[in-house]
Design a protein around this motif. Sequence first.
Motif, PDB file in Angstrom:
ATOM      1  N   ALA A  38      53.447  35.196  25.016  1.00  0.00           N
ATOM      2  CA  ALA A  38      52.212  34.397  25.526  1.00  0.00           C
ATOM      3  C   ALA A  38      51.857  34.845  26.831  1.00  0.00           C
ATOM      4  O   ALA A  38      50.644  35.192  26.995  1.00  0.00           O
ATOM      5  CB  ALA A  38      52.779  32.949  25.776  1.00  0.00           C
ATOM      6  N   GLN A  39      52.629  35.656  27.606  1.00  0.00           N
ATOM      7  CA  GLN A  39      52.158  36.534  28.818  1.00  0.00           C
ATOM      8  C   GLN A  39      51.277  37.467  28.329  1.00  0.00           C
ATOM      9  O   GLN A  39      50.307  37.652  29.326  1.00  0.00           O
ATOM     10  CB  GLN A  39      53.588  37.035  29.482  1.00  0.00           C
ATOM     11  N   VAL A  40      51.771  38.300  27.539  1.00  0.00           N
ATOM     12  CA  VAL A  40      50.899  39.274  26.956  1.00  0.00           C
ATOM     13  C   VAL A  40      49.535  39.184  26.580  1.00  0.00           C
ATOM     14  O   VAL A  40      48.452  39.582  26.732  1.00  0.00           O
ATOM     15  CB  VAL A  40      51.632  40.233  25.794  1.00  0.00           C
ATOM     16  N   LEU A  41      49.543  37.920  25.525  1.00  0.00           N
ATOM     17  CA  LEU A  41      48.278  37.124  25.213  1.00  0.00           C
ATOM     18  C   LEU A  41      47.331  36.756  26.637  1.00  0.00           C
ATOM     19  O   LEU A  41      45.981  37.126  26.498  1.00  0.00           O
ATOM     20  CB  LEU A  41      48.467  36.178  24.444  1.00  0.00           C
ATOM     21  N   GLN A  42      47.839  36.152  27.438  1.00  0.00           N
ATOM     22  CA  GLN A  42      47.119  35.649  28.657  1.00  0.00           C
ATOM     23  C   GLN A  42      46.577  36.984  29.448  1.00  0.00           C
ATOM     24  O   GLN A  42      45.413  36.810  30.016  1.00  0.00           O
ATOM     25  CB  GLN A  42      48.070  34.891  29.515  1.00  0.00           C
ATOM     26  N   ASN A  43      47.466  37.893  29.564  1.00  0.00           N
ATOM     27  CA  ASN A  43      47.020  39.270  30.160  1.00  0.00           C
ATOM     28  C   ASN A  43      45.883  39.739  29.547  1.00  0.00           C
ATOM     29  O   ASN A  43      44.886  40.213  30.307  1.00  0.00           O
ATOM     30  CB  ASN A  43      48.142  40.125  30.571  1.00  0.00           C
ATOM     31  N   SER A  44      45.821  39.831  28.349  1.00  0.00           N
ATOM     32  CA  SER A  44      44.861  40.452  27.471  1.00  0.00           C
ATOM     33  C   SER A  44      43.442  39.432  27.809  1.00  0.00           C
ATOM     34  O   SER A  44      42.253  40.206  27.831  1.00  0.00           O
ATOM     35  CB  SER A  44      45.114  40.524  26.055  1.00  0.00           C
ATOM     36  N   ILE A  45      43.529  38.391  27.588  1.00  0.00           N
ATOM     37  CA  ILE A  45      42.425  37.559  27.866  1.00  0.00           C
ATOM     38  C   ILE A  45      42.113  37.679  29.172  1.00  0.00           C
ATOM     39  O   ILE A  45      40.663  37.700  29.305  1.00  0.00           O
ATOM     40  CB  ILE A  45      43.137  35.939  27.511  1.00  0.00           C
ATOM     41  N   ALA A  46      42.720  37.668  30.165  1.00  0.00           N
ATOM     42  CA  ALA A  46      42.319  37.802  31.542  1.00  0.00           C
ATOM     43  C   ALA A  46      41.318  39.288  31.712  1.00  0.00           C
ATOM     44  O   ALA A  46      40.622  39.201  32.453  1.00  0.00           O
ATOM     45  CB  ALA A  46      43.516  37.842  32.384  1.00  0.00           C
ATOM     46  N   GLN A  50      37.714  39.647  32.656  1.00  0.00           N
ATOM     47  CA  GLN A  50      37.647  40.626  34.155  1.00  0.00           C
ATOM     48  C   GLN A  50      36.420  41.718  33.618  1.00  0.00           C
ATOM     49  O   GLN A  50      35.603  41.872  34.471  1.00  0.00           O
ATOM     50  CB  GLN A  50      38.739  41.184  34.654  1.00  0.00           C
ATOM     51  N   THR A  51      36.341  42.315  32.509  1.00  0.00           N
ATOM     52  CA  THR A  51      35.617  43.217  32.111  1.00  0.00           C
ATOM     53  C   THR A  51      34.288  42.445  31.888  1.00  0.00           C
ATOM     54  O   THR A  51      33.065  43.138  32.387  1.00  0.00           O
ATOM     55  CB  THR A  51      36.035  43.951  30.711  1.00  0.00           C
ATOM     56  N   GLN A  52      34.257  41.305  31.342  1.00  0.00           N
ATOM     57  CA  GLN A  52      32.844  40.671  31.390  1.00  0.00           C
ATOM     58  C   GLN A  52      32.432  40.407  32.574  1.00  0.00           C
ATOM     59  O   GLN A  52      31.109  40.587  32.845  1.00  0.00           O
ATOM     60  CB  GLN A  52      33.187  39.305  30.426  1.00  0.00           C
ATOM     61  N   GLN A  53      33.118  39.811  33.446  1.00  0.00           N
ATOM     62  CA  GLN A  53      32.622  39.565  34.826  1.00  0.00           C
ATOM     63  C   GLN A  53      32.059  40.729  35.801  1.00  0.00           C
ATOM     64  O   GLN A  53      30.810  40.805  36.091  1.00  0.00           O
ATOM     65  CB  GLN A  53      33.673  38.946  35.647  1.00  0.00           C
ATOM     66  N   GLN A  54      32.737  42.010  35.246  1.00  0.00           N
ATOM     67  CA  GLN A  54      32.234  43.297  35.836  1.00  0.00           C
ATOM     68  C   GLN A  54      30.844  43.530  35.464  1.00  0.00           C
ATOM     69  O   GLN A  54      30.098  43.912  36.184  1.00  0.00           O
ATOM     70  CB  GLN A  54      33.408  44.317  36.048  1.00  0.00           C
ATOM     71  N   ALA A  55      30.853  43.415  34.330  1.00  0.00           N
ATOM     72  CA  ALA A  55      29.417  44.005  33.436  1.00  0.00           C
ATOM     73  C   ALA A  55      28.433  43.045  33.736  1.00  0.00           C
ATOM     74  O   ALA A  55      27.314  43.518  34.154  1.00  0.00           O
ATOM     75  CB  ALA A  55      29.694  43.691  32.057  1.00  0.00           C
ATOM     76  N   GLU A  56      28.565  41.654  33.949  1.00  0.00           N
ATOM     77  CA  GLU A  56      27.509  40.807  34.455  1.00  0.00           C
ATOM     78  C   GLU A  56      27.153  41.189  35.958  1.00  0.00           C
ATOM     79  O   GLU A  56      25.928  41.113  36.452  1.00  0.00           O
ATOM     80  CB  GLU A  56      27.878  39.447  34.499  1.00  0.00           C
ATOM     81  N   ALA A  57      28.188  41.385  36.661  1.00  0.00           N
ATOM     82  CA  ALA A  57      27.868  41.738  38.080  1.00  0.00           C
ATOM     83  C   ALA A  57      26.987  43.095  38.189  1.00  0.00           C
ATOM     84  O   ALA A  57      26.195  43.196  39.098  1.00  0.00           O
ATOM     85  CB  ALA A  57      29.200  41.703  38.852  1.00  0.00           C
ATOM     86  N   MET A  58      27.498  43.902  37.287  1.00  0.00           N
ATOM     87  CA  MET A  58      26.738  45.262  37.427  1.00  0.00           C
ATOM     88  C   MET A  58      25.181  44.912  36.848  1.00  0.00           C
ATOM     89  O   MET A  58      24.311  45.528  37.623  1.00  0.00           O
ATOM     90  CB  MET A  58      27.381  46.526  36.577  1.00  0.00           C
ATOM     91  N   ALA A  59      25.143  43.983  35.924  1.00  0.00           N
ATOM     92  CA  ALA A  59      23.806  43.983  35.493  1.00  0.00           C
ATOM     93  C   ALA A  59      22.981  43.096  36.365  1.00  0.00           C
ATOM     94  O   ALA A  59      21.761  43.405  36.577  1.00  0.00           O
ATOM     95  CB  ALA A  59      23.901  43.166  33.971  1.00  0.00           C
ATOM     96  N   ILE A  76      26.623  50.799  29.348  1.00  0.00           N
ATOM     97  CA  ILE A  76      27.960  50.923  28.979  1.00  0.00           C
ATOM     98  C   ILE A  76      29.007  49.973  29.257  1.00  0.00           C
ATOM     99  O   ILE A  76      29.802  49.593  28.488  1.00  0.00           O
ATOM    100  CB  ILE A  76      28.314  52.434  29.411  1.00  0.00           C
ATOM    101  N   ALA A  77      28.789  49.306  30.495  1.00  0.00           N
ATOM    102  CA  ALA A  77      29.681  48.193  30.902  1.00  0.00           C
ATOM    103  C   ALA A  77      29.449  46.937  30.142  1.00  0.00           C
ATOM    104  O   ALA A  77      30.482  46.346  29.654  1.00  0.00           O
ATOM    105  CB  ALA A  77      29.486  47.982  32.312  1.00  0.00           C
ATOM    106  N   LEU A  78      28.182  46.898  29.726  1.00  0.00           N
ATOM    107  CA  LEU A  78      27.960  45.563  28.813  1.00  0.00           C
ATOM    108  C   LEU A  78      28.611  45.802  27.482  1.00  0.00           C
ATOM    109  O   LEU A  78      28.998  44.974  26.730  1.00  0.00           O
ATOM    110  CB  LEU A  78      26.314  45.330  28.705  1.00  0.00           C
ATOM    111  N   GLN A  79      28.583  46.950  26.805  1.00  0.00           N
ATOM    112  CA  GLN A  79      28.868  47.271  25.593  1.00  0.00           C
ATOM    113  C   GLN A  79      30.525  47.084  25.401  1.00  0.00           C
ATOM    114  O   GLN A  79      30.911  46.674  24.576  1.00  0.00           O
ATOM    115  CB  GLN A  79      28.362  48.572  25.050  1.00  0.00           C
ATOM    116  N   THR A  80      30.956  47.616  26.612  1.00  0.00           N
ATOM    117  CA  THR A  80      32.484  47.661  26.700  1.00  0.00           C
ATOM    118  C   THR A  80      32.946  46.085  26.786  1.00  0.00           C
ATOM    119  O   THR A  80      33.871  45.761  25.929  1.00  0.00           O
ATOM    120  CB  THR A  80      33.098  48.511  28.010  1.00  0.00           C
ATOM    121  N   ALA A  81      31.938  45.439  27.413  1.00  0.00           N
ATOM    122  CA  ALA A  81      32.604  44.055  27.662  1.00  0.00           C
ATOM    123  C   ALA A  81      32.481  43.447  26.193  1.00  0.00           C
ATOM    124  O   ALA A  81      33.343  42.595  25.906  1.00  0.00           O
ATOM    125  CB  ALA A  81      31.601  43.353  28.482  1.00  0.00           C
TER     126      ALA A  81
END
Length: 107
Positions: A38-46, A50-59, A76-81
């Motif tokens: 469960a912790q691994v899954l939560q970390n992956s979702i987090a 975080q990747t999506q938030q960074q891409a949105e902030a960059m955009a 590249i950030a948007l596609q990675t997200a």
Amino acid sequence: MDSKGIEQVLSVLRATSTAAAGRVVEAQSTPAGGTDFAQVLQNSIAQVSQTQQQAEAMAASFAAGKGTENLHEVMIALQTANLSFQEMIQVRNKLVSAYQDVMNMQV
């Protein structure tokens, strides 16, 4: 997801399979040195979030002309997200499918 997380999932599935077959399974909370699934899954979702938030902030920064990012970095950030989100959806689908298979097993 690292190999420890995959090994944890496999051990849980093996224990569930053994229990469904009617054999006694010793209780294992987490293997020595392992992490909770469960912790691994939560970390992956987090991390995906975080990747999506960074891409949105960059955009947003690029659109406002405030940042030093160029169009290539933003795309590249948007596609990675997007790819990380699609990967998370595929993992979720596989987990749901595995859960349904386990629940359909006859005891």
